[in-house]
Scaffold this active site. Sequence first.
Site, PDB file in Angstrom:
ATOM      1  N   VAL A   1       4.202  53.761   1.103  1.00 19.07           N
ATOM      2  CA  VAL A   1       5.569  53.262   1.298  1.00 19.07           C
ATOM      3  C   VAL A   1       6.083  53.641   2.686  1.00 19.07           C
ATOM      4  O   VAL A   1       6.631  52.809   3.419  1.00 19.07           O
ATOM      5  CB  VAL A   1       6.514  53.820   0.201  1.00 19.07           C
ATOM      6  CG1 VAL A   1       7.949  53.386   0.477  1.00 19.07           C
ATOM      7  CG2 VAL A   1       6.075  53.348  -1.170  1.00 19.07           C
TER       8      VAL A   1
ATOM      9  N   PRO B   1      -7.250  27.073  19.117  1.00 25.19           N
ATOM     10  CA  PRO B   1      -8.466  26.317  19.355  1.00 25.19           C
ATOM     11  C   PRO B   1      -8.516  24.927  18.723  1.00 25.19           C
ATOM     12  O   PRO B   1      -9.356  24.127  19.101  1.00 25.19           O
ATOM     13  CB  PRO B   1      -9.536  27.202  18.723  1.00 25.19           C
ATOM     14  CG  PRO B   1      -8.824  27.946  17.650  1.00 25.19           C
ATOM     15  CD  PRO B   1      -7.437  28.177  18.167  1.00 25.19           C
TER      16      PRO B   1
ATOM     17  N   ASP C   1      -1.498  19.273  26.355  1.00 26.74           N
ATOM     18  CA  ASP C   1      -2.855  18.968  26.805  1.00 26.74           C
ATOM     19  C   ASP C   1      -3.585  18.096  25.805  1.00 26.74           C
ATOM     20  O   ASP C   1      -3.205  18.023  24.652  1.00 26.74           O
ATOM     21  CB  ASP C   1      -3.651  20.280  26.883  1.00 26.74           C
ATOM     22  CG  ASP C   1      -3.635  20.846  28.275  1.00 26.74           C
ATOM     23  OD1 ASP C   1      -3.205  20.125  29.193  1.00 26.74           O
ATOM     24  OD2 ASP C   1      -4.061  22.002  28.435  1.00 26.74           O
TER      25      ASP C   1
ATOM     26  N   LYS D   1      -2.597  11.985  30.005  1.00 26.14           N
ATOM     27  CA  LYS D   1      -2.425  10.577  30.377  1.00 26.14           C
ATOM     28  C   LYS D   1      -1.936  10.415  31.810  1.00 26.14           C
ATOM     29  O   LYS D   1      -1.716   9.301  32.286  1.00 26.14           O
ATOM     30  CB  LYS D   1      -1.410   9.916  29.425  1.00 26.14           C
ATOM     31  CG  LYS D   1      -1.879   9.869  27.980  1.00 26.14           C
ATOM     32  CD  LYS D   1      -2.246   8.457  27.549  1.00 26.14           C
ATOM     33  CE  LYS D   1      -2.961   8.415  26.217  1.00 26.14           C
ATOM     34  NZ  LYS D   1      -2.065   8.769  25.101  1.00 26.14           N
TER      35      LYS D   1
ATOM     36  N   GLY E   1      -4.406  24.118  25.157  1.00 25.81           N
ATOM     37  CA  GLY E   1      -5.441  24.448  24.183  1.00 25.81           C
ATOM     38  C   GLY E   1      -5.899  25.894  24.333  1.00 25.81           C
ATOM     39  O   GLY E   1      -5.957  26.430  25.443  1.00 25.81           O
ATOM     40  N   GLY E   2      -6.185  26.552  23.213  1.00 29.78           N
ATOM     41  CA  GLY E   2      -6.698  27.925  23.258  1.00 29.78           C
ATOM     42  C   GLY E   2      -5.696  28.883  23.849  1.00 29.78           C
ATOM     43  O   GLY E   2      -4.536  28.911  23.450  1.00 29.78           O
ATOM     44  N   ASP E   3      -6.134  29.642  24.830  1.00 29.92           N
ATOM     45  CA  ASP E   3      -5.262  30.577  25.542  1.00 29.92           C
ATOM     46  C   ASP E   3      -4.943  29.990  26.921  1.00 29.92           C
ATOM     47  O   ASP E   3      -5.831  29.458  27.586  1.00 29.92           O
ATOM     48  CB  ASP E   3      -5.968  31.931  25.701  1.00 29.92           C
ATOM     49  CG  ASP E   3      -5.087  32.919  26.443  1.00 29.92           C
ATOM     50  OD1 ASP E   3      -4.368  33.669  25.762  1.00 29.92           O
ATOM     51  OD2 ASP E   3      -5.104  32.924  27.690  1.00 29.92           O
TER      52      ASP E   3
ATOM     53  N   THR F   1      -8.229  31.960  21.646  1.00 31.12           N
ATOM     54  CA  THR F   1      -9.104  31.179  22.515  1.00 31.12           C
ATOM     55  C   THR F   1     -10.313  30.644  21.763  1.00 31.12           C
ATOM     56  O   THR F   1     -10.888  31.328  20.909  1.00 31.12           O
ATOM     57  CB  THR F   1      -9.539  32.006  23.739  1.00 31.12           C
ATOM     58  OG1 THR F   1     -10.498  31.237  24.492  1.00 31.12           O
ATOM     59  CG2 THR F   1     -10.189  33.331  23.337  1.00 31.12           C
TER      60      THR F   1
ATOM     61  N   MET G   1     -17.179  24.400  28.497  1.00 28.95           N
ATOM     62  CA  MET G   1     -17.339  23.223  29.364  1.00 28.95           C
ATOM     63  C   MET G   1     -18.772  23.142  29.883  1.00 28.95           C
ATOM     64  O   MET G   1     -18.986  22.776  31.051  1.00 28.95           O
ATOM     65  CB  MET G   1     -16.355  23.290  30.551  1.00 28.95           C
ATOM     66  CG  MET G   1     -14.898  23.311  30.127  1.00 28.95           C
ATOM     67  SD  MET G   1     -13.774  23.394  31.520  1.00 28.95           S
ATOM     68  CE  MET G   1     -13.800  25.146  31.870  1.00 28.95           C
TER      69      MET G   1
ATOM     70  N   GLY H   1     -14.645  23.308  17.144  1.00 25.72           N
ATOM     71  CA  GLY H   1     -14.541  24.455  16.242  1.00 25.72           C
ATOM     72  C   GLY H   1     -13.143  24.609  15.649  1.00 25.72           C
ATOM     73  O   GLY H   1     -12.148  24.289  16.302  1.00 25.72           O
TER      74      GLY H   1
HETATM   75  N1  SAH Z   1      -7.972  27.522  27.276  1.00 25.02           N
HETATM   76  C1  SAH Z   1      -8.998  27.049  26.365  1.00 25.02           C
HETATM   77  C2  SAH Z   1     -10.224  26.574  27.083  1.00 25.02           C
HETATM   78  C3  SAH Z   1      -9.974  25.439  28.037  1.00 25.02           C
HETATM   79  S1  SAH Z   1     -11.443  24.819  28.791  1.00 25.02           S
HETATM   80  C4  SAH Z   1      -9.316  28.155  25.360  1.00 25.02           C
HETATM   81  O1  SAH Z   1      -8.911  29.306  25.543  1.00 25.02           O
HETATM   82  O2  SAH Z   1      -9.934  27.838  24.335  1.00 25.02           O
HETATM   83  C5  SAH Z   1     -11.916  23.571  27.659  1.00 25.02           C
HETATM   84  C6  SAH Z   1     -13.172  23.966  26.950  1.00 25.02           C
HETATM   85  O3  SAH Z   1     -12.889  24.859  25.897  1.00 25.02           O
HETATM   86  C7  SAH Z   1     -13.915  22.849  26.292  1.00 25.02           C
HETATM   87  O4  SAH Z   1     -14.713  22.129  27.194  1.00 25.02           O
HETATM   88  C8  SAH Z   1     -14.769  23.601  25.314  1.00 25.02           C
HETATM   89  O5  SAH Z   1     -15.855  24.224  25.951  1.00 25.02           O
HETATM   90  C9  SAH Z   1     -13.828  24.685  24.876  1.00 25.02           C
HETATM   91  N2  SAH Z   1     -13.109  24.336  23.640  1.00 25.02           N
HETATM   92  C10 SAH Z   1     -11.802  24.143  23.489  1.00 25.02           C
HETATM   93  N3  SAH Z   1     -11.496  23.900  22.194  1.00 25.02           N
HETATM   94  C11 SAH Z   1     -12.652  23.946  21.526  1.00 25.02           C
HETATM   95  C12 SAH Z   1     -13.014  23.814  20.155  1.00 25.02           C
HETATM   96  N4  SAH Z   1     -12.098  23.567  19.213  1.00 25.02           N
HETATM   97  N5  SAH Z   1     -14.313  23.941  19.808  1.00 25.02           N
HETATM   98  C13 SAH Z   1     -15.242  24.209  20.738  1.00 25.02           C
HETATM   99  N6  SAH Z   1     -14.965  24.340  22.044  1.00 25.02           N
HETATM  100  C14 SAH Z   1     -13.687  24.234  22.428  1.00 25.02           C
END
Ligand code: SAH
Length: 422
Positions: A25, A192, A215, A237, A268-270, A298, A352, A381
């Site tokens: 607690v 991701p 993005d 775009k 995307g990601g970080d 990421t 990439m 992923g």
């Molecule tokens: N900032 C992002 C990466 C940008 S570079 C991050 O932190 O995830 C873009 C690359 O990230 C893609 O070409 C691929 O290699 C990877 N990527 C992004 N999303 C993905 C996913 N869902 N599954 C696999 N690879 C991914």
Amino acid sequence: MTTSPYPLGLRLDGRRVVVVGGGAVATRRVPALLDAGADVLLVAPELTPALRARVDAGRLHWVPRRFAPEDLDGAWLVQVAIDDPVAAASVSAIAAERRIFCVRADDRTAATAWTPAVTRHGPVTVAVFGGGDPRRAMTVRDAIRNLLAVHLASDGVAPTPSRPDAATSATGAAGTTGGPQIGRVALVGAGPGDPELITVRGWRLLTEADVVVADRLVPGLLLDELRPDVELVDASKIPYGPSRAQEEINQILVDRALSGAFVVRLKGGDPYVFGRGGEELLACAKAGVPVTVVPGVTSSIAAPAAAGIPVTHRGVAHEFTVVSGHVAPDSPASLVRWEALAGLRGTLVILMGLKNLAAITDTLIAHGRSPETLAAVVQEGTTGTQRALRSTLGTVAADALTADIRPPAVVVVGDVVGALDG
Ligand code: SAH
């Protein structure tokens, strides 16, 4: 029938709060007290490891023994977090004598103060009492939390620049002196691909945005839930070449913010992992626009994880290296020392890298990494359309081609690829 409690917000900054007990607690209660700035005195013969860690970090004082009346000297509030009803009753009797409010985990009817179920959204704190039923309080709290996550901005609780997490300018420029009120920018990592993998803060800021610049790799479902009046700019775009497009994006962020909007740049990601987030931050800072960064999950870690591959594993890999495969290894523009990477034993995660995969794997093998090293490719992923392929360093490029793996995909090289295989 008990009367209903009188709600109050205690401002505990620097004020002594005594917590009696060092078990589960107390472990749950202490963080919110510390968060409120309280000077916490913990009285307990033993502590859980989590509490111990906070003591070791110097966050609170610990008296390693059972409760004694003098522990309440100077206290504004007591939390009794012990099971023993006799001991708890004696603490609360002493507290009552001294007119110190006392919360009791063991017997709420005997307590002089109750803790509500709480949800926090930036500057807003909602506290719920359930009329004596903590479960009811939590159910109501959860409903309100969900509601606020979606409707905070539209309900008129506008973000204010003075809020602590709202905006910090990289240049220290406040950006709010004189002239029309300027807006701000948040660079938000969207995660991701799975829309649930955005952070809580990222999601909240998204619901507060006036303009969202997104993005290509941002989960579509996140955008689906934006309010209809939000201006959505699809950064993928934007015409022109990549560098010109980046300038355009920077300009859009700055222009919208200068005209007063709260702009979320959703990436995307970080934002800082191959995301050009740094450039956008600098552009905003240069224009005097307050900008804040919200990290994201990421893909370099999450995509392997979603395919059952941990980037580190005890006894298998004590390092992981994330590298961009965007530039071919033999290109003069390459900043990566692939021959050095070939000498590492640990995990290599290549983003990439599909286009140059054959050249990359050839280079790694030529400089000493075994062609038998396990390798995997994970496409999209964490999404519903995820595909994963297992192979070896020697054959992964050809296998990815045969399987028609397409971007976005990460390539993982190393023994971790097989670490969780039974
Ligand atoms: N900032 C992002 C990466 C940008 S570079 C991050 O932190 O995830 C873009 C690359 O990230 C893609 O070409 C691929 O290699 C990877 N990527 C992004 N999303 C993905 C996913 N869902 N599954 C696999 N690879 C991914």
